[in-house]
Scaffold this active site. Sequence first.
Site, mmCIF file in Angstrom:
data_model
loop_
_atom_site.group_PDB
_atom_site.id
_atom_site.type_symbol
_atom_site.label_atom_id
_atom_site.label_comp_id
_atom_site.label_asym_id
_atom_site.label_seq_id
_atom_site.Cartn_x
_atom_site.Cartn_y
_atom_site.Cartn_z
ATOM 1 N N ASP A 187 -0.505 -14.124 35.152
ATOM 2 C CA ASP A 187 -0.031 -13.542 33.892
ATOM 3 C C ASP A 187 -0.778 -12.245 33.581
ATOM 4 O O ASP A 187 -0.189 -11.271 33.107
ATOM 5 C CB ASP A 187 -0.202 -14.542 32.748
ATOM 6 C CG ASP A 187 0.537 -15.841 33.005
ATOM 7 O OD1 ASP A 187 1.646 -15.793 33.556
ATOM 8 O OD2 ASP A 187 -0.013 -16.912 32.672
ATOM 9 N N HIS A 241 0.450 -21.071 30.385
ATOM 10 C CA HIS A 241 0.984 -20.472 31.613
ATOM 11 C C HIS A 241 2.457 -20.833 31.800
ATOM 12 O O HIS A 241 2.882 -21.230 32.873
ATOM 13 C CB HIS A 241 0.155 -20.946 32.811
ATOM 14 C CG HIS A 241 0.545 -20.310 34.114
ATOM 15 N ND1 HIS A 241 0.572 -18.953 34.306
ATOM 16 C CD2 HIS A 241 0.943 -20.863 35.297
ATOM 17 C CE1 HIS A 241 0.956 -18.687 35.554
ATOM 18 N NE2 HIS A 241 1.191 -19.829 36.167
#
Length: 358
Positions: free
Chosen positions: A195, A222
């Site tokens: 990310d 996530h």
Amino acid sequence: MQQPTSGANQRIARIAAHLHPPTLQIEGESSGLGRMDCRAKGGSPGFKVAVLGAAGGIGQPLAMLMKINPLVSVLHLYDVVNTPGVTADISHMDTNAVVRGFLGQQQLEDALTGMDIVIIPAGVPRKPGMTRDDLFNINAGIVKTLCEGIAKCCPKAIVNLISNPVNSTVPIAAEVFKKVGTYDPKRLLGVTMLDVVRANTFVAEVLGLDPREVDVPVVGGHAGVTILPLLSQVKPSCSLTPTEIDYLTDRIQNGGTEVVEAKTGAGSATLSMAYAAAKFADACLRGLRGDAGVIECAYVASTVTELPFFASKVRLGRAGIEEIYSLGPLNEYERAGLEKAKKELAGSIQKGVSFVRK
């Protein structure tokens, strides 16, 4: 033809020991040559790293990247299929790390014994139309089994957990370790580095900068809306328009879906994930070495919010996590995103905890 000498036989046996179980016997000797006795000539001191799921789409490029890392002295590759081929292939690379392969559940304990860091990309990948929660029933069982092995064979290892859904699999790992009394929250880290890597790349594209010069904190979790890029805290400092913020936030949150759809059923984000996992593992290795100021984002046991697990910046050191940082000042857009993230995260965390406790 001249017969090989005893010394030649021993050298051949040492080479073969990288690819075969530790029951191998050297001709003319009564004792077996175990994997732990098989060292590369000239190999340098370093750390022992295991990759669990090393034959998969993430595992293979990740194993290659870890073989390149100069801080790795021993690299154990484990999977339930195809490990001998991956091991043979990667072991030909002319870097310091000694590579050993382990195949199937019966060799899991050998793969884990003595490891400093265990990286877990094992599990099934996402497919088109599949959410991370769709992966849960398969990957939850895999993670539980592997963590039971870690608890038994290397309870002090730092665990980097990649298997999705990370929002649930990290709580699963924690519950497994708690059950057997080996849980150390400082040594269990969910890898959310992809990310951050995506955020750095996408922001750099908008700003016209080199991604290596950009640092975007990404907090929360996530998956989808739990991924919260703090664009007000981008370094170098910049001023993004509301349209750019909406675009970047959406693209960072849905980066995985972008890759799944682009591959049209042929896989998920394996290469960029392997890169991000190797980058995060390198940070953990530098922390173990004692380097100062090693700070990355990770999904960990946390008191930053009221939730038991949350991703934020952490400082890594010899004990794993040395310090967990607060979120810092958030703007109104980020505060609203935080509330959405926490609502979804709470359910994912409970799902993981319940899987082990049921």
